[in-house]
Design a protein around this motif. Structure first.
Motif, short mmCIF file in Angstrom:
data_model
loop_
_atom_site.label_atom_id
_atom_site.label_comp_id
_atom_site.label_asym_id
_atom_site.label_seq_id
_atom_site.Cartn_x
_atom_site.Cartn_y
_atom_site.Cartn_z
N GLU A 156 0.83 -1.21 0.00
CA GLU A 156 0.00 0.00 0.00
C GLU A 156 0.86 1.26 0.00
OE1 GLU A 156 -3.92 -1.83 2.32
OE2 GLU A 156 -2.39 -0.71 3.44
N LYS A 157 1.95 1.26 0.76
CA LYS A 157 2.83 2.43 0.79
C LYS A 157 3.47 2.65 -0.57
CE LYS A 157 3.97 2.20 5.73
NZ LYS A 157 5.03 1.95 6.75
N ALA A 158 3.88 1.57 -1.23
CA ALA A 158 4.46 1.70 -2.56
C ALA A 158 3.44 2.25 -3.55
CB ALA A 158 4.99 0.34 -3.03
N LEU A 162 3.80 5.90 -5.55
CA LEU A 162 3.81 5.95 -7.01
C LEU A 162 2.58 6.70 -7.53
CD1 LEU A 162 5.04 2.38 -8.04
CD2 LEU A 162 6.31 4.53 -8.17
N GLY A 163 1.43 6.44 -6.88
CA GLY A 163 0.20 7.08 -7.33
C GLY A 163 0.24 8.59 -7.23
N LYS A 164 0.92 9.09 -6.20
CA LYS A 164 1.01 10.54 -6.03
C LYS A 164 2.02 11.17 -6.98
CE LYS A 164 -0.46 10.42 -1.19
NZ LYS A 164 -0.05 10.58 0.23
N GLN A 165 2.99 10.37 -7.42
CA GLN A 165 4.03 10.90 -8.29
C GLN A 165 3.67 10.78 -9.78
OE1 GLN A 165 6.78 12.38 -6.91
NE2 GLN A 165 5.83 11.93 -4.93
N ILE A 166 2.84 9.80 -10.11
CA ILE A 166 2.56 9.49 -11.51
C ILE A 166 1.06 9.62 -11.78
CG2 ILE A 166 2.81 7.78 -13.34
CD1 ILE A 166 4.95 6.42 -11.54
N THR A 192 -4.43 -4.06 -5.57
CA THR A 192 -5.75 -3.61 -5.13
C THR A 192 -5.77 -2.10 -4.90
OG1 THR A 192 -6.19 -5.74 -4.07
CG2 THR A 192 -7.51 -3.86 -3.33
N CYS A 193 -4.71 -1.57 -4.29
CA CYS A 193 -4.62 -0.15 -4.02
C CYS A 193 -4.62 0.66 -5.31
CB CYS A 193 -3.38 0.15 -3.20
SG CYS A 193 -3.01 1.91 -2.99
N VAL A 194 -3.87 0.21 -6.31
CA VAL A 194 -3.82 0.92 -7.58
C VAL A 194 -5.20 0.91 -8.25
CG1 VAL A 194 -2.89 0.91 -9.93
CG2 VAL A 194 -1.37 0.55 -7.98
N GLN A 195 -5.83 -0.25 -8.27
CA GLN A 195 -7.14 -0.36 -8.90
C GLN A 195 -8.17 0.54 -8.23
OE1 GLN A 195 -7.87 -4.56 -8.64
NE2 GLN A 195 -6.64 -5.06 -10.45
N LYS A 196 -8.11 0.64 -6.93
CA LYS A 196 -9.09 1.40 -6.17
C LYS A 196 -8.83 2.90 -6.21
CE LYS A 196 -10.98 1.90 -1.50
NZ LYS A 196 -10.93 1.41 -0.09
N ASN A 197 -7.57 3.28 -6.03
CA ASN A 197 -7.24 4.70 -5.83
C ASN A 197 -6.61 5.39 -7.03
OD1 ASN A 197 -8.09 4.54 -3.06
ND2 ASN A 197 -6.15 3.55 -2.59
N TYR A 198 -6.00 4.64 -7.92
CA TYR A 198 -5.29 5.25 -9.04
C TYR A 198 -5.64 4.51 -10.34
CZ TYR A 198 -2.81 7.15 -5.05
OH TYR A 198 -2.51 7.77 -3.86
N PRO A 199 -6.88 4.57 -10.76
CA PRO A 199 -7.33 3.79 -11.92
C PRO A 199 -6.67 4.17 -13.24
CG PRO A 199 -9.02 5.36 -11.23
CD PRO A 199 -7.97 5.37 -10.16
N LYS A 200 -5.99 5.32 -13.29
CA LYS A 200 -5.31 5.72 -14.52
C LYS A 200 -3.94 5.06 -14.66
CE LYS A 200 -7.63 10.17 -15.08
NZ LYS A 200 -7.45 11.64 -15.24
#
Length: 355
Positions: A156-158, A162-166, A192-200
């Protein structure tokens, strides 16, 4: 504890209750549980302790190996020279049996395979030898405690970093061995975290089984087909850092942080080499997995288990929390902070104390 007569049973019971009261008053942990039903089968807190490593090809495990004798001494544990299972789960079971045949009274084991380790745990239980698992939780079998950090939080931290930077694009996670709960936890949490919070973001995955050569060859192939990746999550810097940086460099894709074309990289482990890479701008962050605390509390818990002590869920006084896993096993989840350029020089981080 099965007494031979009523009087002996009462004496034994009273002694255990007295020990429990003293332990709860003086133990390092705030979450000491009742020892009413515990068994002092490990030699009354004394005797040789076997320490079994999963591998020694990673700087993380090399550091843990160096900490073991120091922490054993500080905790008053008579630890034998460590044994290296060399990334072979079958060899690890053999190593456990060899240690048991040598008459050890306790075992501290870092499992390679969460399921396969059950065979070794069963052997130890039959001989009445307590076991503490470090870094990896077994799927089943008897252990006094698992000493580990929250590996779901690693993924989740990773993801969050990444989600905040990209804003959008392709990111790669170089996964660990999915036979290990660590590999599964980190992989699923990140995905799961990427799919939920950073769908792009689009996640591309490399199953690398904690093997550096596998990581390098599969990353090379992936980059040939996807030269536009924006980020990488390495689940183990100890084995993946060098091959990842070398692969990127060979393709002319290793740009420093702040430069055009920089690929944002987050890692796990907290080894000195990762810290140096953060300072150089080659990678951006890592989760510091506490090699020193793994050794310290591995020794602490095996000594307690050999004395017949047990524990319960709840917060501890070393900034961790004991939780009960779905298997019913207790796990002391130690702190594992995210390290970036902002705190990479923190002297409290174990990666800055290694000489």
């Amino acid at each position: 504890m099965a007494g031979r007569n009523v009087r002996n049973t009462r004496i034994a019971s009273r002694a255990v209750r007295v020990a429990a009261a003293a332990a709860c008053a003086t133990l390092v942990l705030a979450a000491c549980g009742s020892t009413k039903d515990s068994v002092s089968s490990g030699g009354g807190g004394t005797g040789k302790v076997g320490v079994i490593l999963p591998l020694l090809t990673s700087p993380f495990w090399q550091s843990y190996n160096d900490y073991v004798p120091k922490m054993a001494k500080s905790e008053g544990v008579d630890a034998l020279k460590t044994v290296n299972s060399n990334s072979d789960p079958s060899q690890q079971i053999t190593d456990i049996n060899n240690q048991l045949n040598q008459g050890v009274k306790g075992l501290v084991v870092a499992p390679l395979d969460s399921a396969a380790i059950a065979a070794g745990l069963d052997q130890a239980e039959r001989k009445g030898v307590p076991v503490v698992a470090v870094d990896v939780a077994p799927e089943k079998g008897k252990v006094a405690m698992v000493v580990r950090a929250n590996n779901v939080a690693y993924g989740e931290k990773a993801c969050e970093y990444l989600g905040k930077q990209i804003p959008s694009g392709k990111v790669v996670q170089i996964m660990g061995d999915l036979a290990s709960v660590n590999g599964r936890d980190r992989s699923e949490a990140f995905r799961t975290c990427v799919q939920k919070n950073y769908p792009k973001l689009k996640v591309l995955e490399i199953p690398a089984k904690w093997e550096s050569d596998t990581a390098a060859s599969k990353l090379d192939t992936l980059l040939n087909a996807n030269p536009d990746i924006k980020g990488i999550y390495m689940q183990a810097g100890g084995v993946y850092l060098a091959p990842t940086l070398q692969t990127l460099k060979s393709k002319g894709m290793l740009e420093k942080s702040g430069q055009a074309g920089h690929i944002t990289i987050v890692s796990n482990d907290g080894i000195p080499q990762e810290f140096d890479a953060i300072r150089k701008g080659e990678i951006d962050a890592t989760v510091s997995q506490p090699a020193d605390a793994y050794a310290k509390y591995g020794m602490y818990y095996i000594k307690a288990a050999m004395q017949g002590k047990t524990f319960k869920t709840g917060p501890t006084d070393h900034d961790s929390e004991i939780v009960k896993l779905p298997s019913g096993i207790l796990e002391d989840q130690l702190p594992a902070p995210l390290v970036t350029k902002d705190n990479v020089d923190d002297p409290k981080l174990w990666g800055n104390t290694v000489k």
